[in-house]
Design an enzyme around this catalytic site. Structure first.
Site, PDB file in Angstrom:
ATOM      1  N   LYS A   1       0.831  -1.222   0.000  1.00 12.52           N
ATOM      2  CA  LYS A   1       0.000   0.000   0.000  1.00 12.52           C
ATOM      3  C   LYS A   1       0.857   1.260   0.000  1.00 12.52           C
ATOM      4  O   LYS A   1       0.349   2.362   0.062  1.00 12.52           O
ATOM      5  CB  LYS A   1      -0.955  -0.006   1.213  1.00 12.52           C
ATOM      6  N   LYS A   3       2.346   2.655   2.186  1.00 11.80           N
ATOM      7  CA  LYS A   3       2.012   3.494   3.345  1.00 11.80           C
ATOM      8  C   LYS A   3       3.110   3.319   4.394  1.00 11.80           C
ATOM      9  O   LYS A   3       3.490   2.197   4.724  1.00 11.80           O
ATOM     10  CB  LYS A   3       0.694   3.028   3.989  1.00 11.80           C
TER      11      LYS A   3
HETATM   12  N1  C2G Z   1     -12.669   4.230   7.262  1.00 10.75           N
HETATM   13  C1  C2G Z   1     -13.918   4.846   7.397  1.00 10.75           C
HETATM   14  N2  C2G Z   1     -13.980   6.193   7.476  1.00 10.75           N
HETATM   15  C2  C2G Z   1     -12.860   6.950   7.441  1.00 10.75           C
HETATM   16  C3  C2G Z   1     -11.588   6.329   7.322  1.00 10.75           C
HETATM   17  C4  C2G Z   1     -11.519   4.947   7.234  1.00 10.75           C
HETATM   18  O1  C2G Z   1     -14.960   4.164   7.438  1.00 10.75           O
HETATM   19  N3  C2G Z   1     -12.976   8.306   7.531  1.00 10.75           N
HETATM   20  C5  C2G Z   1     -12.634   2.764   7.160  1.00 10.75           C
HETATM   21  C6  C2G Z   1     -12.042   2.290   5.827  1.00 10.75           C
HETATM   22  O2  C2G Z   1     -13.025   2.283   4.808  1.00 10.75           O
HETATM   23  C7  C2G Z   1     -11.585   0.874   6.191  1.00 10.75           C
HETATM   24  C8  C2G Z   1     -11.183   1.021   7.670  1.00 10.75           C
HETATM   25  O3  C2G Z   1     -11.793   2.239   8.155  1.00 10.75           O
HETATM   26  O4  C2G Z   1     -12.680  -0.028   6.101  1.00 10.75           O
HETATM   27  C9  C2G Z   1      -9.685   1.116   7.841  1.00 10.75           C
HETATM   28  O5  C2G Z   1      -9.229   2.176   7.027  1.00 10.75           O
HETATM   29  P1  C2G Z   1      -7.643   2.238   6.703  1.00 10.75           P
HETATM   30  O6  C2G Z   1      -6.882   2.126   7.965  1.00 10.75           O
HETATM   31  O7  C2G Z   1      -7.428   3.406   5.810  1.00 10.75           O
HETATM   32  O8  C2G Z   1      -7.412   0.868   5.931  1.00 10.75           O
HETATM   33  P2  C2G Z   1      -7.113   0.692   4.361  1.00 10.75           P
HETATM   34  O9  C2G Z   1      -5.866   1.418   4.005  1.00 10.75           O
HETATM   35  O10 C2G Z   1      -8.365   1.022   3.664  1.00 10.75           O
HETATM   36  O11 C2G Z   1      -6.741  -0.864   4.263  1.00 10.75           O
HETATM   37  O12 C2G Z   1      -7.183  -5.419   2.975  1.00 10.75           O
HETATM   38  C10 C2G Z   1      -7.865  -4.196   3.166  1.00 10.75           C
HETATM   39  C11 C2G Z   1      -6.905  -3.082   3.520  1.00 10.75           C
HETATM   40  O13 C2G Z   1      -6.018  -3.482   4.542  1.00 10.75           O
HETATM   41  C12 C2G Z   1      -7.683  -1.847   3.962  1.00 10.75           C
END
Ligand code: C2G
Length: 153
Positions: free
Chosen positions: A45, A47
């Protein structure tokens, strides 16, 4: 007992994450959170997280909605995770809509929940960077704060 699972990085844990975890838990009785390892985050990712895996895991384990936290180390592990953890429902924010529908082949309900608007870990980093680039220092010591209630009588 209905078992729910969700995946994510969860860096700089914020209310958007909490809203997601709260709604995911409401879909069952047991919530497994699969947190991206530091290697997976970087490799897959691109990140670089502020908190490392152990710190993100510890934060998530302290949340009342979360029952188990395990590492996410590959995109491939989802199919086996569904069986290994006897999952009924897979949940993700709707920024991933459609991306994991294949998990229905494993007999799992796939649910995408609306993201919480305006907040994200990257937005937090940006805002903090901008704030720090503004003149003036925030209070770092309590030396000059008078906490004696008598003095305010
Ligand atoms: N999320 C949310 N609202 C936000 C930020 C995040 O609902 N304002 C949700 C995202 O949609 C996700 C979860 O919180 O379902 C975790 O978000 P992230 O930590 O950004 O994870 P991500 O990078 O989307 O990684 O295999 C799947 C990946 O690991 C998901």
């Amino acid at each position: 007992m209905k078992r729910v699972i969700t995946y994510g990085t969860f860096d700089l844990l914020h209310y958007g994450h909490i809203n997601l975890l709260k709604r995911a838990k409401a879909l069952g009785e047991y919530l497994v959170v699969v947190v991206s390892s530091d290697e997976f985050n970087w490799k897959e990712k691109h990140k670089k997280t502020y908190f490392n895996y152990e710190q993100r895991k510890q934060l998530l384990e302290s949340i009342r909605y979360v029952d188990l936290v395990i590492p996410e180390e590959s995109w491939q592990q989802k199919r086996t995770d569904m069986h290994e953890y006897h999952i009924d429902t897979f949940v993700m924010g709707d920024d991933w809509r459609g991306k994991f529908d294949f998990l229905q082949e494993e007999g799992v309900e796939v649910v995408y929940l609306p993201r919480t608007p305006e907040i994200s870990s990257s937005q937090i980093k940006k805002d903090l960077y901008d704030a720090n680039s503004v003149e003036g220092k925030s209070k770092t010591s309590h030396e000059d704060i008078n906490t004696d209630p008598q003095s305010y009588m």
